[in-house]
Structure formats: structure tokens, C-alpha cells
Design a protein around this motif. Structure first.
Motif, mmCIF file in Angstrom:
data_model
loop_
_atom_site.group_PDB
_atom_site.id
_atom_site.type_symbol
_atom_site.label_atom_id
_atom_site.label_comp_id
_atom_site.label_asym_id
_atom_site.label_seq_id
_atom_site.Cartn_x
_atom_site.Cartn_y
_atom_site.Cartn_z
ATOM 1 N N LEU A 655 0.830 -1.209 0.000
ATOM 2 C CA LEU A 655 0.000 0.000 0.000
ATOM 3 C C LEU A 655 0.868 1.265 0.000
ATOM 4 O O LEU A 655 0.577 2.251 -0.701
ATOM 5 C CB LEU A 655 -0.941 -0.018 1.207
ATOM 6 N N ILE A 656 1.926 1.243 0.813
ATOM 7 C CA ILE A 656 2.824 2.417 0.865
ATOM 8 C C ILE A 656 3.490 2.631 -0.480
ATOM 9 O O ILE A 656 3.578 3.758 -0.987
ATOM 10 C CB ILE A 656 3.860 2.242 1.995
ATOM 11 N N ASP A 657 3.954 1.511 -1.062
ATOM 12 C CA ASP A 657 4.643 1.627 -2.353
ATOM 13 C C ASP A 657 3.719 2.155 -3.437
ATOM 14 O O ASP A 657 4.175 2.646 -4.469
ATOM 15 C CB ASP A 657 5.212 0.256 -2.773
ATOM 16 N N ASN A 658 2.434 2.060 -3.225
ATOM 17 C CA ASN A 658 1.478 2.506 -4.245
ATOM 18 C C ASN A 658 0.749 3.791 -3.847
ATOM 19 O O ASN A 658 -0.344 4.072 -4.342
ATOM 20 C CB ASN A 658 0.478 1.391 -4.553
ATOM 21 N N GLY A 659 1.382 4.560 -2.944
ATOM 22 C CA GLY A 659 0.917 5.920 -2.728
ATOM 23 C C GLY A 659 0.181 6.212 -1.466
ATOM 24 O O GLY A 659 -0.270 7.342 -1.254
ATOM 25 N N VAL A 660 0.044 5.290 -0.582
ATOM 26 C CA VAL A 660 -0.636 5.560 0.685
ATOM 27 C C VAL A 660 0.407 6.024 1.678
ATOM 28 O O VAL A 660 1.476 5.400 1.817
ATOM 29 C CB VAL A 660 -1.388 4.318 1.184
ATOM 30 N N ASP A 661 0.109 7.155 2.393
ATOM 31 C CA ASP A 661 1.043 7.719 3.364
ATOM 32 C C ASP A 661 1.343 6.679 4.435
ATOM 33 O O ASP A 661 0.433 6.118 5.065
ATOM 34 C CB ASP A 661 0.399 8.957 3.980
ATOM 35 N N GLN A 662 2.658 6.433 4.663
ATOM 36 C CA GLN A 662 3.073 5.398 5.606
ATOM 37 C C GLN A 662 2.639 5.701 7.034
ATOM 38 O O GLN A 662 2.473 4.789 7.859
ATOM 39 C CB GLN A 662 4.587 5.215 5.538
ATOM 40 N N PHE A 663 2.447 7.030 7.317
ATOM 41 C CA PHE A 663 2.063 7.390 8.692
ATOM 42 C C PHE A 663 0.595 7.096 8.981
ATOM 43 O O PHE A 663 0.148 7.242 10.099
ATOM 44 C CB PHE A 663 2.381 8.866 8.929
ATOM 45 N N ARG A 664 -0.133 6.750 7.916
ATOM 46 C CA ARG A 664 -1.548 6.425 8.106
ATOM 47 C C ARG A 664 -1.744 4.918 8.340
ATOM 48 O O ARG A 664 -2.870 4.481 8.610
ATOM 49 C CB ARG A 664 -2.357 6.843 6.879
ATOM 50 N N LEU A 665 -0.680 4.147 8.211
ATOM 51 C CA LEU A 665 -0.827 2.695 8.258
ATOM 52 C C LEU A 665 -0.006 2.077 9.401
ATOM 53 O O LEU A 665 1.093 2.558 9.691
ATOM 54 C CB LEU A 665 -0.372 2.082 6.924
ATOM 55 N N SER A 666 -0.535 1.119 9.968
ATOM 56 C CA SER A 666 0.196 0.276 10.931
ATOM 57 C C SER A 666 -0.129 -1.195 10.597
ATOM 58 O O SER A 666 -1.109 -1.485 9.911
ATOM 59 C CB SER A 666 -0.203 0.579 12.392
ATOM 60 N N ALA A 667 0.694 -2.086 11.053
ATOM 61 C CA ALA A 667 0.479 -3.512 10.744
ATOM 62 C C ALA A 667 0.675 -4.345 12.014
ATOM 63 O O ALA A 667 1.560 -4.043 12.827
ATOM 64 C CB ALA A 667 1.451 -3.962 9.640
ATOM 65 N N ILE A 668 -0.132 -5.344 12.123
ATOM 66 C CA ILE A 668 -0.038 -6.211 13.297
ATOM 67 C C ILE A 668 -0.518 -7.628 12.908
ATOM 68 O O ILE A 668 -1.409 -7.777 12.079
ATOM 69 C CB ILE A 668 -0.876 -5.659 14.468
ATOM 70 N N GLY A 669 0.139 -8.618 13.469
ATOM 71 C CA GLY A 669 -0.289 -10.017 13.241
ATOM 72 C C GLY A 669 -0.898 -10.604 14.505
ATOM 73 O O GLY A 669 -0.337 -10.462 15.586
ATOM 74 N N TYR A 670 -2.045 -11.246 14.365
ATOM 75 C CA TYR A 670 -2.712 -11.847 15.506
ATOM 76 C C TYR A 670 -2.590 -13.400 15.500
ATOM 77 O O TYR A 670 -3.133 -14.087 16.360
ATOM 78 C CB TYR A 670 -4.192 -11.461 15.532
ATOM 79 N N GLY A 671 -1.882 -13.947 14.553
ATOM 80 C CA GLY A 671 -1.728 -15.405 14.496
ATOM 81 C C GLY A 671 -3.091 -16.090 14.393
ATOM 82 O O GLY A 671 -3.944 -15.698 13.596
ATOM 83 N N GLU A 672 -3.233 -17.106 15.263
ATOM 84 C CA GLU A 672 -4.477 -17.882 15.234
ATOM 85 C C GLU A 672 -5.440 -17.473 16.343
ATOM 86 O O GLU A 672 -6.456 -18.112 16.564
ATOM 87 C CB GLU A 672 -4.142 -19.360 15.382
ATOM 88 N N ASP A 673 -5.136 -16.262 16.986
ATOM 89 C CA ASP A 673 -5.882 -15.885 18.174
ATOM 90 C C ASP A 673 -7.293 -15.365 17.881
ATOM 91 O O ASP A 673 -8.125 -15.338 18.782
ATOM 92 C CB ASP A 673 -5.123 -14.814 18.959
ATOM 93 N N ARG A 674 -7.591 -14.902 16.670
ATOM 94 C CA ARG A 674 -8.888 -14.297 16.406
ATOM 95 C C ARG A 674 -9.554 -14.983 15.205
ATOM 96 O O ARG A 674 -9.693 -14.392 14.122
ATOM 97 C CB ARG A 674 -8.751 -12.807 16.160
ATOM 98 N N PRO A 675 -9.949 -16.219 15.419
ATOM 99 C CA PRO A 675 -10.627 -16.911 14.323
ATOM 100 C C PRO A 675 -12.037 -16.343 14.147
ATOM 101 O O PRO A 675 -12.643 -15.862 15.104
ATOM 102 C CB PRO A 675 -10.650 -18.357 14.776
ATOM 103 N N ILE A 676 -12.554 -16.431 12.929
ATOM 104 C CA ILE A 676 -13.932 -16.012 12.678
ATOM 105 C C ILE A 676 -14.801 -17.208 12.281
ATOM 106 O O ILE A 676 -16.001 -17.050 11.989
ATOM 107 C CB ILE A 676 -13.975 -14.960 11.563
ATOM 108 N N ALA A 677 -14.100 -18.388 12.272
ATOM 109 C CA ALA A 677 -14.837 -19.629 11.952
ATOM 110 C C ALA A 677 -14.123 -20.792 12.647
ATOM 111 O O ALA A 677 -13.017 -20.620 13.191
ATOM 112 C CB ALA A 677 -14.890 -19.836 10.438
ATOM 113 N N SER A 678 -14.733 -21.948 12.598
ATOM 114 C CA SER A 678 -14.154 -23.115 13.245
ATOM 115 C C SER A 678 -12.970 -23.631 12.454
ATOM 116 O O SER A 678 -13.011 -23.692 11.215
ATOM 117 C CB SER A 678 -15.214 -24.225 13.373
ATOM 118 N N ASN A 679 -11.906 -23.884 13.163
ATOM 119 C CA ASN A 679 -10.710 -24.428 12.512
ATOM 120 C C ASN A 679 -10.842 -25.946 12.261
ATOM 121 O O ASN A 679 -9.896 -26.578 11.760
ATOM 122 C CB ASN A 679 -9.473 -24.180 13.371
ATOM 123 N N LYS A 680 -11.991 -26.539 12.619
ATOM 124 C CA LYS A 680 -12.159 -27.969 12.469
ATOM 125 C C LYS A 680 -12.596 -28.336 11.066
ATOM 126 O O LYS A 680 -12.513 -29.502 10.674
ATOM 127 C CB LYS A 680 -13.186 -28.481 13.496
#
Length: 697
Positions: A655-680
Motif C-alpha cells: 500500500l505504501i509503495d502505491n501511494g498511501v502515506d506510511q504514517f496512516r498505516l500500521s500492521a499487526i499479526g494476531y496469528g491464530e488468536d482471532r478466528p472467525i470460523a471453526s478451525n475444524k
């Protein structure tokens, strides 16, 4: 003697010669009314308001027969007949002139016209082509012990005296910057005072010292003459001349005409111009660099109506004793020769002459003048007065009250002459030959002139207030002022210390910094135009006098609008709000981003979706977002955490490389902690492997 005898006439005239009257003085621009006798054009545009001559006389002597040293005349033992140098020739010439300028005046009618009135008395003597041997033997009283023979041939002799009253008019003909021309004419009424002339044709004289026998024994001289002699005289010279009378009926008309051209390369320096464009020449200075004059003087003649002319045949031989027994030469003619004709006299012709003059103004004080006077009368013309031709070079110093000049001349028959003269206020005196008389042992000419006058000069233009603007063109001659305001001080009508000439609002008190005008508030916003960045629009002090803008038209003024170039909402400080619908769209797009299995590298087919996301984010330039990475539960928890961070940052980087100001963006990884469906289930795990882009509130 009862009449003017030819012999006495010859002896009397031999001491007089004529060149130009007042030689040297008439070159002076301050010669005034005197100059009218030389060139009548001189009186206009002169250095005088008026000039009054009280009395002036010029007398000139010279010939080509006698030569002497001036000092010899003061020697009591000096005898001109015995001691002077003689140069007898076959044709000797004698000229004489006395020129008396009586009360005369000139004045200017206006800048272009002048007149003069003058009175003058003149005497001319001429003997032309007389054999010098005749003169020498006559003055020796026919030495009875010496024979002589004179082949006289033709001779001419004239004496004329007259008075004249003249009126002169001169005007400016052309005044075109560098070129100036003026002309003048004089008309003269002439009153004859006396006239005598003689002419001889083929006259020969043969004197034999012992050619005649005396009745008492012995011999005496004999005079054998041949030829013809004519002479005429005015009636007042017929009898005794001791009681002189004015000749009745002896009148005539004369004229002079002249022109003067001046070259004035510096004419602008001698002209003043007022505010109306009217030009004023400086009258008290000479404006020319070079001046050329041409004139013809003494056109005319005098008729002596009652005069007598007689012609005698002188073919006869008489004894010396017979000659000496007669009272005068007239008696000799009547007693021994034959009268062949008698009648009225021939009119007396004036000494008509051409004058050419050039004057060089070197530096307004020093001048050099070259003058030529040429007779227009033939030497053989009967009863005609004639000037001797002369060329003179005259350097001079000239000022209003004093001039000095030293003419160097070559005079016909008399040769080189060198003189000096001066003018000091009302007095003028000089001689065209005084220097040569002092240094030469064989001078054949002498002249002198002197006179008194009342000169009234053209005044230097006045400047009473001393502001450099002459009173003539000074609108305020008593108060100092600059030239550009015609000599008046500049006004300050409104008293704001800004002079009217520099005051744009001369009738209204104003500010120096605003060219004398008060500062305006054109838009009425209480901010003066000088401080108002928008003087034509009502505005605010804190905005430099300009109204606040709403560039994006969202009703939120730019000063309060966090997104002044993008329409937004008042609630969001002028920025567009990210709605739930937009948020859902973002995440719908984000969930479709695909990665290579087990890696953070984005698959190429997801670039289109990412481009759409970039477009949405740019619509909300002030909104901040978090890119969140999620995984399913397959694999270890630590591995999934690292993978989710890597994928979130990969999307952020794209996104930054394509023109979005870097100060407007942050990134974070939640791993497998926030599923929205069953992993089964397979479908559940696929849903849990996702990226979300959420608004930071």
C-alpha cells in the motif's frame, strides 16, 4: 587764390588716403550705431537696447608717393619735400578721407526690428594715375636750372565734401535654430558742401630751362605742353573760399544695403523656454560661432546744379616768366590756352564699395575678424570718389564694457599697416596704422579715430530670488523655487508634508508612504488596504484581511478543515468519514488477498484487489488504518504469529509503495488468536486465513 588750383590741389591731396573708416572698431559687436555705416544689418539683434553716438571722427592719410618715419614729423628740421622717401611712378595714386559721425542713435523696436538715425560729414580726395615726375617737379617749383619732360598721359583728380542724414532699418529675416539671417538698408539725404575735379587727356609737359629769350637779354625756361585738361567746381568755390558757403541746389540721395548670416551651433544655450513653450533669446550675449557679412555702401551721387566745368586745349608753349607772372593756374589757362567747352559740372559719384566680413567667435571673449573692402568705382571715372581696396585681419578681445583690437591690414597703394584700438565704455579710440608707424621707416599711410557715445546695453536677464530661474520666465520672481515649477516653490496644500508635485491626493491629508493619500479600506473590513491581502474582499485580521476559504465546499472552513481539499463532514473536522459500509468493503477486498502457501509473498492475482484498496484509502487521506494478519490453527502458535505479522506488513508495504502515506498505516499479526470460523473444517480454516484493514478510531 581765387579757385582750387590743380597744382595746389595735387599738393594738398598727397597727404590723404582712404581705407575703411574706424578701422578695427567696426569689427566690435559693441560698435553700436557706428556699425551702421559699414553694414546697416548690424543694428538688429545687437548688444544694445539703444546706442547714442555724440561725436566721432576718423581721418586717414596715405599714398604710394611719400614714405616717412613717424618720428620725423616731430623734427623741426624735417622737410617733407626734401627729406621724405619718394617713389615716383608713371601712375601714382592718392586717396583721402575725413569721416565725421555726428549725433546719431539706434534702438530696437522689438526682437526682430531695429532702426537708426545718423548724421555724418565726409570729405574725400582722390588723385588717380598722376605721373610722379609731375608731382616732384611741381613741388620743386620748376627748377630753372634743370630740364625735364613728363609724359603725363591721362589723370583724374576729385575732391568732394558733403553732409548726410540717414535713416536705417534692419530686421531678422530668418531664425531657425543654428541658422540666423538679418538684413538692413539705409537711405541717406545728401547735402553737397563743395566739389572740385579735374581730368587730363594725353597731357605732356616739356620744360626747357633756357628755352626762351628775355626782352632784356638772357634766357628763361620755356614750358611746352600738349593735351587737354578739364576741370569742374561747385559755385561756392568759384571765388574766394575764405568765406565758405553751403552749396545751393547741391543735393542727392544715397543708400547702403547689407546682410549678416550667423551660424549658431550652440543656439540652445542662448535660449530660455517658459512653461508655455515660449522661447526667449539671451540678448546680452553673442550667439554665433561664425558670422558672415556682406554689404554695399554709398550707392548714389550729388548733383551740383550751378557748378561749372571747363575744358582747355593746352597745346602751346609759354615761358617760365609768363607762367610765374600769373596769379594762379586758372589765370595761366585763361591767358595762354584755348577754352574749348564750358557747361555744368558732372554729378559727384559717391565712393560705392563692397564689404565682405567674416568673424570667428573663439570663446565669447576672443574673436578673429577677416574683412575686405573693395571699391566698385573705376579709377578713371570722372568726378567720382573712390576708396582704396583693403584686406584686414583683426584679432580682438571683446566684452560689454571693454574691447581691444589690433587690425593687421594690406591697403591698396600704401601696403602693410598694423594698428591698435580700444573701447572703454563711452570712449572709443584707435588707429589702423599706429604700430606700423612706430616700427617702419617708410610708412605711406596713417590714420586715427576717436569718439564718445552713450551706450545702453542689453541687460543680463535678472534673477531676483536667486533660484536660477530668470525673472522673465519666473512665475514667482520674489520667491525661490525650482525650474521645473517655473521658479515657484512647491505647495503642500493638505499639510501632510508631501509636496503637491508628489502628492497623489494633494487636497487630502495622507501618508508619506502612500504618495500623500490616506490609506483606504476598500472592503470595509477595518483592515487598511496597505495591510489587507484581499483589499477588495471583506476578510479577517488573522487571515491578512482575506475571507476564510472552504476549498472543498464541505462547509468546514479551511482554517478548521483537516482535509481542506477533500469534502468531508463537520463532525469529522472537514474530512470524509469512513462508514461501516466502506469498512466492510475494505475488509471484503482484504479477505480476498491471497498469499503463497506458508509464505508472506502476495500472489499476483491479488494485485487488482490491492489496487482497489489503494483507491479507497486515498479517498480518506486523514484516516488511519491498521492492517491485521490472521492465520488458522494449523501449525504451531509461534509460527502462525510470525506468519501473520509478515503477511500484514507485506500488505502495508504494498500500500505504501502505491501511494498511501506510511504514517496512516500500521500492521499487526494476531496469528491464530482471532478466528472467525471453526478451525475444524476446511472452510472454517480458509476463512480464518485472512487480512483485515480496519479504521483506527
Amino acid at each position: 587764390m581765387k579757385k582750387i588750383l590743380f597744382t595746389g590741389f595735387v599738393i594738398f591731396c598727397i597727404s590723404s588716403a582712404k581705407a575703411q573708416s574706424y578701422l578695427g572698431y567696426l569689427t566690435d559687436n559693441y560698435s553700436g550705431v557706428n556699425s551702421v555705416i559699414f553694414n546697416p544689418a548690424n543694428i538688429v539683434d545687437s548688444r544694445f537696447k539703444t546706442d547714442i553716438n555724440l561725436f566721432g571722427v576718423s581721418a586717414i592719410t596715405g599714398n604710394d608717393y611719400y614714405g616717412l618715419k613717424l618720428g620725423d614729423l616731430f623734427d623741426d628740421n624735417f622737410d617733407i619735400e626734401d627729406d621724405a622717401n619718394k617713389s615716383p611712378k608713371e601712375k601714382n595714386n592718392v586717396f583721402g578721407n575725413i569721416d565725421v559721425l555726428g549725433p546719431s542713435f539706434m534702438f530696437n523696436i522689438n526682437d526682430k526690428n531695429s532702426i537708426a538715425v545718423f548724421t555724418r560729414g565726409r570729405v574725400f580726395y582722390n588723385i588717380n594715375e598722376v605721373n610722379g615726375t609731375t608731382l616732384e617737379n611741381i613741388t620743386n617749383d620748376f627748377d630753372e636750372n634743370e630740364d625735364f619732360v613728363v609724359n603725363e598721359g591721362d589723370f583724374y583728380a576729385t575732391a568732394n565734401a558733403w553732409a548726410e542724414v540717414g535713416v536705417s532699418y534692419a530686421r531678422v529675416i530668418m531664425d531657425k535654430e543654428q541658422h540666423f539671417l538679418k538684413g538692413g538698408i539705409s537711405l541717406k539725404y545728401l547735402q553737397g558742401l563743395g566739389n572740385v575735379y579735374s581730368e587730363g587727356n594725353n597731357v605732356n609737359i616739356d620744360f626747357d630751362a633756357d628755352g626762351s629769350a628775355l626782352p632784356t637779354g638772357g634766357t628763361t625756361g620755356s614750358i611746352d605742353t600738349t593735351g587737354e585738361v578739364s576741370y569742374g567746381y561747385s559755385n561756392n568755390l568759384e571765388e574766394d573760399t575764405d568765406d565758405f558757403e553751403v552749396v545751393s541746389g547741391a543735393t542727392g540721395i544715397g543708400a547702403d544695403i547689407g546682410f549678416v548670416y550667423e551660424w549658431r551651433p550652440d543656439y540652445k544655450e542662448h535660449t530660455l523656454t517658459d512653461s508655455k513653450g515660449q522661447s526667449y533669446p539671451l540678448k546680452d550675449v553673442n550667439k554665433y560661432k561664425l558670422k558672415f557679412g556682406l554689404s554695399i555702401t554709398d550707392l548714389g551721387s550729388i548733383n551740383y546744379d550751378d557748378g561749372t566745368e571747363e575744358t582747355y586745349d593746352i597745346n602751346n608753349t609759354i615761358s617760365e616768366e609768363q607762367f610765374e607772372n600769373e596769379d594762379d593756374f586758372q589765370d595761366v589757362l585763361e591767358s595762354f590756352y584755348t577754352l574749348t567747352a564750358a557747361g555744368n559740372t558732372t554729378k559727384a559719384v559717391l565712393p560705392t564699395a563692397l564689404h565682405l566680413n567674416a568673424d570667428w567667435n573663439i570663446n565669447h571673449k576672443f574673436y578673429v575678424n577677416l574683412n575686405t573692402d573693395l571699391s566698385l568705382i573705376s579709377k578713371s571715372k570722372v568726378n567720382a570718389s573712390r576708396i582704396a581696396n583693403v584686406v584686414s585681419l583683426t584679432p580682438r578681445f571683446e566684452s560689454k564694457w571693454f574691447s581691444f583690437y589690433s587690425p593687421i591690414s594690406v591697403v591698396q597703394y600704401s601696403g602693410f599697416q598694423w594698428g591698435a584700438g580700444l573701447r572703454a565704455g563711452p570712449l572709443y579710440i584707435g588707429s589702423g596704422s599706429i604700430v606700423s608707424l612706430l616700427i617702419s621707416d617708410n610708412s605711406k599711410a596713417a590714420d586715427i579715430y576717436a569718439g564718445l557715445k552713450i551706450p545702453i546695453y542689453q541687460s543680463r536677464p535678472k534673477d531676483k530670488d536667486g533660484d536660477g530661474v530668470l525673472d522673465k520666465i519666473d512665475d514667482c520672481p520674489e520667491i525661490k523655487g525650482p525650474e521645473e515649477n517655473n521658479g515657484c516653490p512647491w505647495k503642500d496644500s493638505d499639510g501632510d508634508t508631501v509636496l503637491d508635485k508628489d502628492d497623489t491626493c494633494p487636497e487630502e491629508f495622507g501618508e508619506v508612504t502612500n504618495a500623500g493619500c490616506p490609506w483606504a479600506d476598500t472592503d470595509g473590513d477595518t483592515i487598511l488596504d496597505k495591510d489587507d491581502n484581499c483589499p477588495e474582499e471583506f476578510g479577517f485580521l488573522e487571515n491578512g484581511g482575506c475571507p476564510w476559504k472552504d476549498s472543498d465546499g464541505d462547509s468546514v472552513l479551511d482554517k478548521d478543515d483537516n482535509c481542506p481539499d477533500v469534502a468531508g463532514t463537520v463532525a469529522n473536522n472537514g474530512c470524509p468519514e469512513v462508514t461501516e459500509e466502506i469498512q466492510k468493503t475494505l475488509n471484503d477486498y482484504a479477505k480476498t488477498i491471497l498469499f503463497n502457501s506458508g509464505k508472506s509473498s502476495i500472489k499476483e492475482e491479488s494485485f487488482i484487489v490491492l489496487g482497489d484498496i489503494v483507491g479507497i484509502l486515498k479517498e480518506y487521506p486523514n484516516a488511519k488504518f491498521t492492517v491485521e494478519g490472521h492465520t488458522d490453527s494449523a501449525g504451531s502458535n509461534s509460527l502462525n504469529q510470525r506468519l501473520s505479522d509478515a503477511r500484514a506488513n507485506a500488505v502495508k508495504t504494498y500500500l505504501i509503495d502505491n501511494g498511501v502515506d506510511q504514517f496512516r498505516l500500521s500492521a499487526i499479526g494476531y496469528g491464530e488468536d482471532r478466528p472467525i470460523a471453526s478451525n475444524k473444517t476446511k472452510a472454517g480454516r480458509a476463512s480464518n486465513r485472512r487480512v483485515e484493514i480496519n479504521l483506527v478510531k
